[in-house]
Write a protein that holds these residues in place. Structure first.
Motif, PDB file in Angstrom:
ATOM      1  N   GLN A 212       0.834  -1.231   0.011  1.00 40.00           N
ATOM      2  CA  GLN A 212       0.171  -0.103   0.196  1.00 40.00           C
ATOM      3  C   GLN A 212       0.819   1.317   0.029  1.00 40.00           C
ATOM      4  OE1 GLN A 212      -2.901   0.173   3.411  1.00 40.00           O
ATOM      5  NE2 GLN A 212      -4.336   0.484   1.936  1.00 40.00           N
ATOM      6  N   GLN A 213       2.065   1.085   0.758  1.00 39.00           N
ATOM      7  CA  GLN A 213       2.798   2.454   0.700  1.00 39.00           C
ATOM      8  C   GLN A 213       3.794   2.671  -0.666  1.00 39.00           C
ATOM      9  OE1 GLN A 213       5.535   1.425   4.045  1.00 39.00           O
ATOM     10  NE2 GLN A 213       4.170   2.009   5.376  1.00 39.00           N
ATOM     11  N   ARG A 215       2.251   1.637  -3.557  1.00 39.91           N
ATOM     12  CA  ARG A 215       1.198   2.120  -4.374  1.00 39.91           C
ATOM     13  C   ARG A 215       1.107   3.458  -4.245  1.00 39.91           C
ATOM     14  NH1 ARG A 215      -2.466  -0.934  -2.770  1.00 39.91           N
ATOM     15  NH2 ARG A 215      -1.785  -2.873  -3.907  1.00 39.91           N
ATOM     16  N   GLN A 216       1.241   4.201  -2.970  1.00 36.67           N
ATOM     17  CA  GLN A 216       0.991   5.590  -2.867  1.00 36.67           C
ATOM     18  C   GLN A 216       2.223   6.550  -3.254  1.00 36.67           C
ATOM     19  OE1 GLN A 216      -0.056   5.736   1.411  1.00 36.67           O
ATOM     20  NE2 GLN A 216      -2.104   4.805   1.015  1.00 36.67           N
ATOM     21  N   SER A 217       3.408   5.852  -3.392  1.00 40.00           N
ATOM     22  CA  SER A 217       4.447   6.774  -3.629  1.00 40.00           C
ATOM     23  C   SER A 217       5.142   6.379  -4.937  1.00 40.00           C
ATOM     24  CB  SER A 217       5.710   6.145  -2.620  1.00 40.00           C
ATOM     25  OG  SER A 217       6.097   4.736  -2.817  1.00 40.00           O
ATOM     26  N   THR A 219       3.874   5.947  -9.227  1.00 39.65           N
ATOM     27  CA  THR A 219       2.828   6.177 -10.009  1.00 39.65           C
ATOM     28  C   THR A 219       2.481   4.890 -10.823  1.00 39.65           C
ATOM     29  OG1 THR A 219       4.559   6.506 -12.019  1.00 39.65           O
ATOM     30  CG2 THR A 219       3.619   8.545 -10.702  1.00 39.65           C
TER      31      THR A 219
END
Length: 316
Positions: A212-213, A215-217, A219
């Motif tokens: 999840q981390q 995927r957020q950081s 593109t």
């Protein structure tokens, strides 16, 4: 039991035995050869090698047991053959389960990331933790096998007394004691099951949070690192599913004497029990880069696309 059912049972047992020997034998040969070449071995490779060797012995015991059950079921229930196979089965089975548990704990401590002080304390001492777990696994397996002696003595006494038709209060007490020992024997599998569940759940939570981390950081949702973590979670879930499936299988086999169609129940439980050491070995091959690379190179050599000794497409 019809002869056709026995033939199908033996065919499936033989097929699973061959597949298991190929998978576990491949793991053992590759890791032992690498150990001799580099003169050192990691904890994960050592546990996987020991696990493969224990499962090779376990598969031989299961195949022998399958032949006895199929052709000499009356001899099997007499106690002698059952006692011998149960001792070897119990030791090897416990050792195999505890080695798989040690592997899960090792993966959890190596890969997972948590800030809890107890987890960090174990993570910093991972080598010592694994070493003591392996020693405990060996001692626990020996103790489990030796604990069968009182059960065999009571079982032999019950058969002799039942054969005379003299059912006394003492016999009923011995029967209750025998069933109590049998239940306690199954409870020995609870600690490795709980440890495996805890390790895999923690590892899945850690990998899920890490994905999840990322995927957020990043593109790109199809990042190589994200895909690697997804593959790791799929492998861990496969481990967990097979382990629970295996636990259910040998529980059915152990309590087959309480179920209707005892012989058929024993057949089904035996086949289901053999599936775990077979399926788990191929999951280990697919989840380990070194084993997977060697396996692909071996297939390429067999197909003529790669010369022996040359590096395959997965080599670094």
């Amino acid at each position: 039991m019809p002869g056709l059912a026995k033939l199908v049972f033996l065919f499936l047992s033989g097929t699973l035995f061959i597949l298991g020997m190929l998978g576990n034998g491949f793991i053992a040969v590759v890791n032992v050869r690498s150990w001799f070449k580099s003169k050192r071995i990691s904890w994960s490779d050592f546990i996987i090698t020991a696990l493969a060797l224990s499962r090779i012995v376990l598969l031989w015991i299961l195949l022998t047991d399958s032949i006895i059950v199929a052709f000499f079921f009356n001899v099997y229930t007499d106690g002698t053959a059952r006692g011998v196979t149960d001792v070897f089965w119990t030791f090897t089975n416990h050792l195999s389960i505890w080695l798989a548990t040690c592997l899960g704990v090792l993966y959890c401590l190596k890969i997972a990331s948590f800030s809890h002080p107890m987890f960090l304390w174990l993570k910093w001492r991972v080598s010592r933790v694994v070493m003591w777990m392996l020693l405990g696994a060996l001692l626990f397996s020996c103790g489990s096998a030796m604990s069968l002696i009182p059960q065999f003595q009571i079982y032999s006494l019950l058969r002799e007394t039942a054969g005379t038709g003299n059912v006394t209060e003492h016999l009923r007490k011995q029967m209750g004691k025998y069933q109590q020992i049998h239940v306690l024997k199954m409870l020995r599998y609870i600690p490795p099951l709980i440890l495996s569940l805890a390790s895999y759940i923690l590892l899945i939570l850690s990998l899920g949070r890490h994905m999840q981390q990322m995927r957020q950081s990043r593109t790109s949702p199809s990042d190589a690192s994200t895909e690697a973590h997804r593959r790791a979670i799929r492998i861990i879930l496969s481990f967990l599913f097979l382990f629970l499936f295996y636990f259910l299988a040998f529980s059915i086999t152990s309590y087959s004497y309480l179920l209707p169609s005892r012989e058929m129940t024993k057949f089904i439980g035996q086949l289901t029990t053999m599936f775990y050491p077979v399926g788990h070995s191929f999951i280990l091959i697919l989840g380990n880069n070194k084993l997977k690379q060697t396996f692909v190179e071996l297939l390429c050599c067999e197909c003529g696309h790669l010369k022996p000794g040359s590096k395959g497409p997965l080599a670094s």
